[in-house]
Design an enzyme around this catalytic site. Structure first.
Site, PDB file in Angstrom:
ATOM      1  N   HIS A 110       0.847  -1.192   0.000  1.00  3.67           N
ATOM      2  CA  HIS A 110       0.000   0.000   0.000  1.00  3.67           C
ATOM      3  C   HIS A 110       0.885   1.246   0.000  1.00  3.67           C
ATOM      4  O   HIS A 110       1.358   1.675   1.054  1.00  3.67           O
ATOM      5  CB  HIS A 110      -0.903   0.007   1.231  1.00  3.67           C
ATOM      6  CG  HIS A 110      -1.790  -1.190   1.346  1.00  3.67           C
ATOM      7  ND1 HIS A 110      -1.317  -2.441   1.711  1.00  3.67           N
ATOM      8  CD2 HIS A 110      -3.126  -1.337   1.129  1.00  3.67           C
ATOM      9  CE1 HIS A 110      -2.322  -3.302   1.715  1.00  3.67           C
ATOM     10  NE2 HIS A 110      -3.420  -2.667   1.367  1.00  3.67           N
ATOM     11  N   HIS A 116      -4.176   3.417  -3.236  1.00  7.76           N
ATOM     12  CA  HIS A 116      -4.235   2.859  -1.883  1.00  7.76           C
ATOM     13  C   HIS A 116      -3.554   1.503  -1.794  1.00  7.76           C
ATOM     14  O   HIS A 116      -2.728   1.291  -0.898  1.00  7.76           O
ATOM     15  CB  HIS A 116      -5.698   2.733  -1.441  1.00  7.76           C
ATOM     16  CG  HIS A 116      -5.877   2.261  -0.025  1.00  7.76           C
ATOM     17  ND1 HIS A 116      -5.579   0.984   0.401  1.00  7.76           N
ATOM     18  CD2 HIS A 116      -6.316   2.912   1.072  1.00  7.76           C
ATOM     19  CE1 HIS A 116      -5.832   0.866   1.684  1.00  7.76           C
ATOM     20  NE2 HIS A 116      -6.285   2.031   2.125  1.00  7.76           N
ATOM     21  N   GLU A 175     -17.254  -6.027  24.478  1.00  4.94           N
ATOM     22  CA  GLU A 175     -16.338  -7.151  24.700  1.00  4.94           C
ATOM     23  C   GLU A 175     -15.079  -7.074  23.837  1.00  4.94           C
ATOM     24  O   GLU A 175     -13.973  -7.331  24.322  1.00  4.94           O
ATOM     25  CB  GLU A 175     -17.056  -8.480  24.443  1.00  4.94           C
ATOM     26  CG  GLU A 175     -18.170  -8.798  25.433  1.00  4.94           C
ATOM     27  CD  GLU A 175     -19.510  -8.183  25.063  1.00  4.94           C
ATOM     28  OE1 GLU A 175     -20.488  -8.414  25.793  1.00  4.94           O
ATOM     29  OE2 GLU A 175     -19.578  -7.453  24.044  1.00  4.94           O
ATOM     30  N   HIS A 203     -27.386 -17.465  24.680  1.00  7.21           N
ATOM     31  CA  HIS A 203     -26.421 -17.349  25.773  1.00  7.21           C
ATOM     32  C   HIS A 203     -25.774 -18.692  26.136  1.00  7.21           C
ATOM     33  O   HIS A 203     -24.954 -18.746  27.057  1.00  7.21           O
ATOM     34  CB  HIS A 203     -27.109 -16.783  27.022  1.00  7.21           C
ATOM     35  CG  HIS A 203     -27.385 -15.312  26.954  1.00  7.21           C
ATOM     36  ND1 HIS A 203     -28.054 -14.735  25.899  1.00  7.21           N
ATOM     37  CD2 HIS A 203     -27.069 -14.299  27.807  1.00  7.21           C
ATOM     38  CE1 HIS A 203     -28.158 -13.428  26.120  1.00  7.21           C
ATOM     39  NE2 HIS A 203     -27.558 -13.141  27.250  1.00  7.21           N
TER      40      HIS A 203
END
Length: 677
Positions: free
Chosen positions: A29, A263, A412, A474
């Site tokens: 890049h 890029h 998280e 869960h």
């Protein structure tokens, strides 16, 4: 006063080297590094406090690159300080090169973090800044330093920027200055094709100090850095409006800047002219891997000045040590991750308790005995039982890091990355906790932590379908198999890249905590139950549970060769004991039971030990509350594993045990069929 011409020449030198690296590798890049070269030169040569001859110096400023695809820019900048040779740069992206495609942690060369997955690197930096504030609260100015972060459009777009930005602003981390390379171009589109958000307003809303500048103007960069470093009450964001592919020219020698194609591919593979670009920047297309003589002379002075400044600071540190021997001794232990003496056997566990509760008991002991442990929870401290630690300390707040707990909120992935950043900084022992099902959110950070060999400790409670009424969203099923794959994957040091531990009772929980705390080679994870578990029958409790240190060990033996070996970890070990009792009563067979808290650790033991635990020619039956693959490698082709091949259901866990076959009666039935009894 900095000579403007030499400053621009240095930035152009970085541009040339970056473009040449990508061109020679035919991969990489170039555009981003060419746009970011101005900021990198000004930051590293004029503001970043570090010792080029001692890049692991603890009090150094930290620089975290989030945009790992811009690695050529970082390598080229560090080459001006002598940390990479021209041969190293020319070897970009090649086998066993010290200049891999995305940077990999290398403190000796000035690389603070592995980066690649966008968003993680800046969260590592924020975690590192939290560690710095924690230590500064305890040791003062001698450990204070700044944290600089470099992020791109992609990093800002990644969801983790929400969590990182919120927490840094909430805590008022004034030691952070983050440069946002806002070049309006990303890999496949212009940025305005995917977002119209007001990034400045967003960060201001989180409590950041924000300035917007021309990111290629050296004077504006200097002014912004001075302003942001002086802002100590809140983190700072410099939005640098840079030009993708600054200095790139076409075959007709016209400027060809700000194009999407710059890029992610070499200039020579685009509509740009690599040769005209290098010539326009003052380099030689035939020999681009050079440091200009005037730039080299300038950086020789910069290196000398930085070494002198670091020497003066180190002298002050020595004086502080002589006047503060007690504190200095403690700091040295923190820096070396030297653990205090823990009387593990004295940690009194309540029998037949949930292993999350047993973990809480251990954490309470740590709160009194491990002064550099930081525990974080994703809004679950009263459920993942990290409140055992929290009850003996306080949570971080703006300007107050005297406690040792981070309330991460429901984030998280961010929490896992922050903990990893704390470990990268050093001097602290990071622990973070949530439900096991939500480890899915954390996987990208866990993987890079494993790659960097960082000793982060993860606590995952509510480990199986026995979460019960909360239902399948869960109830972890496949999560243990996913985590244990990392136990099978070697890191670059040749060790297991992760230590996953699922204890079978409260005593094993204490031992598993010991293993996790003493593991400095990789991240560790403790997988803990919500419900109570019957203790493994034992006369010596903790002492017998020390067998878990080998990953698997015999918890019930028999005279002579067993007719069958039963193996499991976690809650299922107790179920095996129930089944074994029925088999002995009804079939009068000889049974060995093996607890396997960590298959990866067990596989690291000698073959002799492994055979002593799992006799080669004896049938084996495994039971797991996850996918059968968790134990199939141990039971072998002639064995059988009772596990789950479906999602869970909402019901009381005792009902699910019956419905899913996690009972002594089903163990009896399965083993009878296996042995054809």
């Amino acid at each position: 006063m900095i000579d403007k011409s030499i400053s621009l020449r240095a930035a152009d030198n970085i541009r040339i080297l970056s473009a040449a690296m990508v061109e020679k590798a035919k991969s990489g890049h170039p555009g981003g590094p060419m746009g970011g070269a101005d900021f990198m030169h000004v930051l590293f040569s004029e503001f970043l406090n570090f010792d080029p001859s001692d890049t692991s110096w603890f009090a150094r400023d930290r620089f975290y690159l989030d945009a790992g695809h811009m690695s050529a820019m970082l390598y080229s900048t560090l080459a001006l300080f002598g940390k990479y040779s021209m041969e190293d740069l020319a070897d970009f992206r090649q086998w066993q090169s010290v200049t891999p495609g995305h940077p990999e942690k290398d403190f000796e060369r000035g690389i603070e973090n592995t980066s690649g997955p966008l968003g993680l690197g800046h969260a590592f930096g924020i975690g590192s800044a939290i560690a710095e504030r924690f230590l500064a609260q305890r040791f003062g100015k001698v450990v204070e330093h700044n944290t600089f972060i470099y992020i791109s459009d992609g990093g800002v777009q990644e969801e983790i920027s929400q969590g990182g930005g919120r927490i840094a602003g909430y805590l008022g981390l004034g030691n952070i200055t983050m440069f946002y390379d806002a070049n309006d171009i990303q890999l496949s589109t212009e940025v305005d094709a995917v977002t119209k958000e007001d990034t400045s307003a967003k960060y201001k809303a989180w409590g950041w100090h924000v300035v917007t500048i021309d990111g290629n103007d050296h004077d504006e960069i200097r002014k912004a850095l001075k302003e942001c470093i002086a802002e100590t009450d809140r983190p700072s964001l410099i939005i640098g409006k840079t030009i993708m592919g600054k200095g790139v020219r076409s075959e007709s020698n016209d400027l060809y800047e700000g194009e999407v194609e710059l890029h992610g591919k070499p200039l020579g593979a685009s509509n740009a002219s690599y040769e005209k670009t290098i010539e326009g920047l003052g380099g030689s297309p035939d020999n681009p891997f050079q440091i200009f003589e005037d730039v080299q002379a300038h950086y020789a002075n910069v290196i000398s000045e930085k070494q002198s400044a670091a020497a003066a600071q180190k002298k002050e540190f020595k004086e502080w040590v002589s006047n503060n021997k007690g504190l200095a001794g403690k700091l040295e232990k923190f820096m070396n991750r030297e653990l205090p003496n823990i009387d593990w056997e004295s940690i009194e566990q309540k029998p037949n308790n949930a292993t999350r509760n047993a973990s809480s008991t251990v954490l309470a002991h740590f709160a009194d005995n491990i002064e550099n442990m930081i525990v974080a929870s994703a809004d679950l401290s009263n459920s993942d039982k990290t409140d055992g630690f929290l009850k003996k300390t306080t949570a971080f707040t703006k300007g107050d890091f005297s406690g040792a707990f981070l309330q991460a909120g429901v984030a998280e992935l961010t929490m896992a990355a922050l903990a990893t950043g704390m470990a990268l900084h050093g001097g602290v022992i990071p622990v973070c906790a949530t439900f096991f099902a939500f480890s899915d959110y954390m996987k990208p950070a866990i993987r890079v932590a494993a790659l960097m060999e960082q000793p982060v400790i993860f606590i995952w409670t509510h480990d199986a379908f026995r979460v019960g009424e909360d239902g399948p969203t869960h109830q972890p099923i496949e999560q243990e198999a996913q985590i244990r794959l990392l136990e099978k994957l070697k890191n670059h040091s040749g060790n297991n890249s992760f230590l996953a531990l699922r204890p079978a009772d409260v005593n094993e929980t204490t031992v598993c905590w010991k293993l996790a705390l003493e593991n400095s080679n990789s991240p560790s994870g403790l997988i803990l139950s919500r419900q109570n578990i019957e203790n493994i029958p034992s006369d010596n409790g903790y002492e017998d549970a020390l067998g878990a240190a080998k990953g698997a060990y015999i918890v019930k033996d028999c005279n002579g060769t067993p007719d069958v070996i039963l193996l499991a970890n976690g809650s299922e070990v107790a179920t095996l004991f129930d089944g074994a009792k029925l088999l002995e009563e009804r079939k009068d067979i000889a049974i060995k039971i093996v607890s396997v808290p960590s298959e990866g650790l067990f596989r690291s033991q000698s073959k002799t030990y492994q055979r002593s635990v799992l006799d080669a020619d004896v049938p084996k039956f495994g039971m797991t509350a996850g996918l059968p693959v968790n134990l199939e490698g141990l039971t072998g082709d002639t064995g059988k594993v009772w596990g789950l091949d479906h999602f869970g259901y909402s019901a009381p866990y005792t009902v699910l045990d019956e419905k899913f076959g996690f009972t002594g009666e089903n163990v009896y039935k399965c083993v009878s069929e296996l042995l054809d009894l």
